[in-house]
Design a protein around this motif. Structure first.
Motif, PDB file in Angstrom:
ATOM      1  N   VAL A 131       0.874  -1.175   0.000  1.00 29.27           N
ATOM      2  CA  VAL A 131       0.000   0.000   0.000  1.00 29.27           C
ATOM      3  C   VAL A 131       0.907   1.220   0.000  1.00 29.27           C
ATOM      4  O   VAL A 131       1.627   1.463   0.957  1.00 29.27           O
ATOM      5  CB  VAL A 131      -0.928   0.020   1.241  1.00 29.27           C
ATOM      6  N   ARG A 132       0.877   1.962  -1.093  1.00 28.65           N
ATOM      7  CA  ARG A 132       1.775   3.103  -1.238  1.00 28.65           C
ATOM      8  C   ARG A 132       0.989   4.391  -1.457  1.00 28.65           C
ATOM      9  O   ARG A 132      -0.134   4.371  -1.937  1.00 28.65           O
ATOM     10  CB  ARG A 132       2.733   2.895  -2.410  1.00 28.65           C
ATOM     11  N   THR A 133       1.633   5.470  -1.096  1.00 28.68           N
ATOM     12  CA  THR A 133       1.102   6.791  -1.408  1.00 28.68           C
ATOM     13  C   THR A 133       2.220   7.569  -2.084  1.00 28.68           C
ATOM     14  O   THR A 133       3.387   7.211  -1.950  1.00 28.68           O
ATOM     15  CB  THR A 133       0.577   7.509  -0.142  1.00 28.68           C
ATOM     16  N   HIS A 134       1.873   8.582  -2.832  1.00 28.31           N
ATOM     17  CA  HIS A 134       2.905   9.332  -3.524  1.00 28.31           C
ATOM     18  C   HIS A 134       2.671  10.836  -3.402  1.00 28.31           C
ATOM     19  O   HIS A 134       1.572  11.281  -3.072  1.00 28.31           O
ATOM     20  CB  HIS A 134       2.988   8.942  -5.001  1.00 28.31           C
TER      21      HIS A 134
ATOM     22  N   SER B 115      11.168  19.610  -3.064  1.00 31.48           N
ATOM     23  CA  SER B 115      10.795  18.566  -2.111  1.00 31.48           C
ATOM     24  C   SER B 115       9.432  17.981  -2.446  1.00 31.48           C
ATOM     25  O   SER B 115       8.627  18.578  -3.147  1.00 31.48           O
ATOM     26  CB  SER B 115      10.769  19.126  -0.694  1.00 31.48           C
ATOM     27  N   ALA B 116       9.224  16.776  -1.899  1.00 26.61           N
ATOM     28  CA  ALA B 116       7.912  16.144  -1.895  1.00 26.61           C
ATOM     29  C   ALA B 116       7.432  16.190  -0.447  1.00 26.61           C
ATOM     30  O   ALA B 116       8.207  15.926   0.472  1.00 26.61           O
ATOM     31  CB  ALA B 116       8.005  14.698  -2.382  1.00 26.61           C
TER      32      ALA B 116
ATOM     33  N   GLY C 291       5.072   5.992  12.435  1.00 20.61           N
ATOM     34  CA  GLY C 291       5.598   4.659  12.158  1.00 20.61           C
ATOM     35  C   GLY C 291       6.807   4.733  11.255  1.00 20.61           C
ATOM     36  O   GLY C 291       7.268   5.819  10.874  1.00 20.61           O
ATOM     37  N   LEU C 292       7.332   3.587  10.892  1.00 28.58           N
ATOM     38  CA  LEU C 292       8.479   3.486  10.004  1.00 28.58           C
ATOM     39  C   LEU C 292       7.980   3.386   8.565  1.00 28.58           C
ATOM     40  O   LEU C 292       7.086   2.583   8.278  1.00 28.58           O
ATOM     41  CB  LEU C 292       9.321   2.253  10.361  1.00 28.58           C
ATOM     42  N   TYR C 293       8.565   4.184   7.677  1.00 25.72           N
ATOM     43  CA  TYR C 293       8.164   4.232   6.273  1.00 25.72           C
ATOM     44  C   TYR C 293       9.342   3.891   5.369  1.00 25.72           C
ATOM     45  O   TYR C 293      10.483   4.262   5.653  1.00 25.72           O
ATOM     46  CB  TYR C 293       7.631   5.623   5.897  1.00 25.72           C
ATOM     47  N   THR C 294       9.041   3.211   4.262  1.00 23.60           N
ATOM     48  CA  THR C 294      10.014   2.972   3.201  1.00 23.60           C
ATOM     49  C   THR C 294       9.801   4.032   2.142  1.00 23.60           C
ATOM     50  O   THR C 294       8.665   4.292   1.734  1.00 23.60           O
ATOM     51  CB  THR C 294       9.818   1.572   2.580  1.00 23.60           C
ATOM     52  N   VAL C 295      10.890   4.645   1.697  1.00 24.58           N
ATOM     53  CA  VAL C 295      10.867   5.589   0.575  1.00 24.58           C
ATOM     54  C   VAL C 295      11.355   4.795  -0.631  1.00 24.58           C
ATOM     55  O   VAL C 295      12.419   4.172  -0.584  1.00 24.58           O
ATOM     56  CB  VAL C 295      11.785   6.800   0.853  1.00 24.58           C
ATOM     57  N   TRP C 296      10.581   4.814  -1.716  1.00 25.42           N
ATOM     58  CA  TRP C 296      10.878   3.968  -2.872  1.00 25.42           C
ATOM     59  C   TRP C 296      11.603   4.738  -3.969  1.00 25.42           C
ATOM     60  O   TRP C 296      11.146   5.791  -4.393  1.00 25.42           O
ATOM     61  CB  TRP C 296       9.600   3.344  -3.415  1.00 25.42           C
ATOM     62  N   TRP C 297      12.737   4.180  -4.437  1.00 20.50           N
ATOM     63  CA  TRP C 297      13.482   4.738  -5.571  1.00 20.50           C
ATOM     64  C   TRP C 297      12.708   4.480  -6.863  1.00 20.50           C
ATOM     65  O   TRP C 297      12.580   5.333  -7.720  1.00 20.50           O
ATOM     66  CB  TRP C 297      14.876   4.101  -5.653  1.00 20.50           C
TER      67      TRP C 297
END
Length: 114
Positions: free
Chosen positions: A52-55, A70-71, A79-85
């Motif tokens: 489940v991702r948001t952008h 910036s975004a 919580g802990l989030y992954t930032v996707w390349w």
């Protein structure tokens, strides 16, 4: 496969982004270089495995001290989030705390894969 979405947005000025922080809600700002302008950067909660991702799109931000890119994610559950390349490669991880603004610096080159 590179399915990044790129858009061209005009600059935003001071006070045009409202952050909704407090309680268990925090915000995230991903700082990038100018070359990322228009790119949509995806994030996901680490406990959801990236399903489940948001952008948010990288925009030019004009502030009192100058211009930066910036975004902004204005209202994230703590919580802990992954930032996707890209769709499969994480760029890093960042902890979002309720009532605070977390900041992540976008890497200048693709992360090395395992």
């Amino acid at each position: 496969m590179n399915n990044h979405h790129h858009h061209r947005y005009g600059p935003t000025g001071s006070g045009t982004v409202m952050l909704d922080v407090g309680g268990e809600t925090g915000a995230l700002i991903i700082h990038t270089g100018r070359e990322q302008h228009g790119r949509e950067i995806e994030i996901s909660r680490a406990d959801q495995g990236g399903t489940v991702r948001t952008h948010s799109a990288v925009r030019e931000r004009i502030v009192r001290d100058g211009v930066f890119h910036s975004a902004v994610y204005p209202d994230l559950t703590a919580g802990l989030y992954t930032v996707w390349w890209d769709e499969e490669t994480p760029a890093g991880a960042i902890s979002v705390t309720g009532g605070a603004i977390a900041e992540f610096v976008w890497p200048s080159s693709p992360p090395r894969s395992g």
